[in-house]
Every structure is written in C-alpha cells, then in structure tokens.
Enzyme design. Structure first.
Site, PDB file in Angstrom:
ATOM      1  N   ALA A  59       0.831  -1.196   0.000  1.00 54.73           N
ATOM      2  CA  ALA A  59       0.000   0.000   0.000  1.00 54.73           C
ATOM      3  C   ALA A  59       0.870   1.253   0.000  1.00 54.73           C
ATOM      4  CB  ALA A  59      -0.906   0.008   1.229  1.00 54.73           C
ATOM      5  N   TYR A 162       8.004  11.711  -3.475  1.00 55.84           N
ATOM      6  CA  TYR A 162       7.715  10.276  -3.474  1.00 55.84           C
ATOM      7  C   TYR A 162       8.957   9.480  -3.115  1.00 55.84           C
ATOM      8  CZ  TYR A 162       6.959   5.589  -5.352  1.00 55.84           C
ATOM      9  OH  TYR A 162       6.889   4.230  -5.513  1.00 55.84           O
TER      10      TYR A 162
END
Length: 331
Positions: A59, A162
C-alpha cells in the site's frame, strides 16, 4: 504461511495475492479500495489478530506526483501508514515484513567520468533542460558521463517527495526490525509494467501513459529525447520476487534491500516504439518536454536478489511489451 497483503487490490498487489495462492500460502487482503486504510490503527490491529505470519506491504501513494503541494498526502499515506502498520505488527508479534521499495531512492544512477572515475552528478539545471541538454555532466570537469548499474550499497539521494517517502519507509522498517528482533526486506522495484496497470493518471508509470495513448489512437508522447535508460520489469516477475522474499525473510533483527529489475535496461523511446509496434498504433512523438524531479538514467543491478534468493526475471522485454500492448488496463 498466512500473509497480510496491504494494497492487495492494486496493480502489483493483485498479482502478489495470486502468486501467494499458487505457492500454497494464504493471502489476507487489506486495501484502501475496500475501506481498509493502513493509517487506521484499530483496523490494522484487527487484520493482524487472526494468525498472520508475515506482512507484504504494498500500500502506497505512488508516482512522481503533481508537485510539492501533495507532499503531506504522500508522507501521510506512505510514512505514517507504514509507522502505524509496524507498530501494530510489533504489538501482534508479527516478525516478518516484505516492503515494496523503489529504485527512486538512488536518485540519479551510477555514472563514470573518463577522467574522474565514478561520480555523482547533482540535479539537472533548468537552463540545461530548457536547452535540450538532458545528459548529466561530470561535476568535476563537465564531461559527458557513461551510465552504469547501481548496487544496493550506493548512497541514497531521493530527488522528489515520493522518493523521499520510499526511503523513509525503509528506515522505519530497519528500525522496527532492530527494535523487535524481526526481519525486513525491501524490494526496490524498477519500472513495473504489465496487465492491469492503472490507466492514464498523474500517478501512473510511463508505460501506462504510452499504452493509454495508443488505446485512444494517439502517438505516445516521449519526454526529453527518449534516451532515458530504465529497467522495465514485468509485474508477474515482481510478484514472484515477493513470494521468494516472504519465504526467505527470518526474524533475526535484520533489514536487507534488493534491487528488483530485469537486468536488461532499455531507453524510454525503445519501450514506446516496442509498444506502438506491438499495438499497431502510431509511432512515438519525441517532444523534448521534461518534468522537474525526473532523473536521466537509473538502472540497478539485481545480482544480489539472484544470488541470495534465486530470483531472476522470466519475461523478456519483447515478450512482455508484446503482451502488455494488447492487455487490458486497470482503473
């Protein structure tokens, strides 16, 4: 082995669930699409309470994103979510973790200068990118550099939000392993592609953008000059790596990172041409556009994963792209 798979309904997660089942394991799905958020301490604790032996943590909020304005969301989903999960695992006595890592933690790849040996170029200047000068230069003499393969011991140098959150996930996993006597593995994925890849969104990979363009009858738009080197690895091979890692990880206070790629680098333009040819669509259009935060070349050596876990990519570049060109995309 009973394995909790976070992100189980996602592109890679669904393939991992299938691979675990085929290998005789019992995957337990946990996904935001089904109302299960890894930031929800009570929900994670409940999911771990039913005889879970290991966790495969997929996830995450993925992709380069749309700028720094979504930084808080990246940190919340990726790092806070991982911290909540690890805390619940510590309390439940689950001592085996495989993490979806990423090659983006390296920043630019490995480069060698003919005069100065291995060097680490800094971020590319906007003035160079605007002028179409895309290749990093030697920070010592300004010469052109030769790109090579990155090993797991290369310094981390995340170049966007990210990438920073993916490195933080690894640090959290390593601290958890040391503190609890657990075992953690990070599989540093390269450019994963294959059937079910999410269609054209700001967070999809470049292969998805090209494939989505072809489905609309449009030419894939290739940024820069298309010479960016990447390692495109099939999602089924990545799923197989996860199964091997889950079977091998031991609760011994250790953290190990493995580069997870095909070992067969190609340029982005080569990939776009392969997809267009297999699909029967228009040839790629090289635009010269760029995205700040993108790196020029990043290809890593998967030798450690091959040597220690016996994994190697089975899908060749040509076979994989031919399949992907006609495969359905996800949502």
């Amino acid at each position: 082995m009973r394995v909790l798979v976070t992100g189980s309904a996602g592109f890679i997660g669904t393939q991992i669930v299938a691979a675990l089942t085929a290998s005789g394991h019992e995957p337990v799905g946990y996904d935001l699409r089904e109302g299960a958020d890894v930031r929800d301490r009570a929900a994670v604790t409940a999911a771990l309470a039913d005889g879970v032996d290991a966790v495969c943590h997929q996830a995450a909020m993925v992709g380069l994103g749309t700028g720094f304005r979504d930084a808080a969301e990246y940190v919340s989903r990726n790092d806070l979510g991982t911290a909540v999960l690890l805390t619940a695992m510590a309390e439940a006595g689950v001592r085996r973790l495989v993490l979806a890592g990423s090659m983006v933690v390296y920043g630019e790849g490995r480069y060698a200068c003919g005069a100065h040996g291995v060097v680490r170029p800094g971020p590319r200047a906007v003035s160079d990118l605007d002028a179409g000068r895309f290749e990093p230069r030697c920070p010592e003499c300004g010469r052109e550099l030769t790109p090579g393969l990155v090993a797991e011991d290369a310094p981390a140098d995340p170049r966007n939000v990210y990438a920073t959150t993916k490195l933080a996930q690894e640090h959290l996993a390593a601290a958890w392993a040391r503190t609890t006597g657990a075992g953690a593995v990070s599989l540093r994925y390269h450019n994963v592609y294959g059937p079910g890849m999410p269609r054209d969104t700001p967070y999809a990979g470049v292969a998805s953008f090209f494939r989505s363009s072809l489905a609309r009858g449009e030419a894939p738009r290739v940024f820069e000059d298309g010479g960016q080197r990447r390692d495109f690895v099939h999602v089924r091979d990545v799923a197989a790596a996860n199964v091997l890692a889950l079977e091998a990880v031991a609760p011994d206070a250790s953290f190990t990172a493995y580069n997870t790629g095909s070992g067969d680098p190609h340029t982005v333009l080569e990939m776009a041409r392969a997809l267009a040819s297999a699909y029967g669509g228009p040839d790629p259009l090289v635009t010269g556009e760029y995205r700040l935060g993108d790196v020029r070349h990043i290809t890593a050596d998967p030798a450690r994963l091959r040597a220690e876990l016996g994994w190697k990519a089975e899908a060749s570049f040509t076979e994989g792209m031919t399949e992907f060109a006609k495969a359905p995309l996800g949502s």
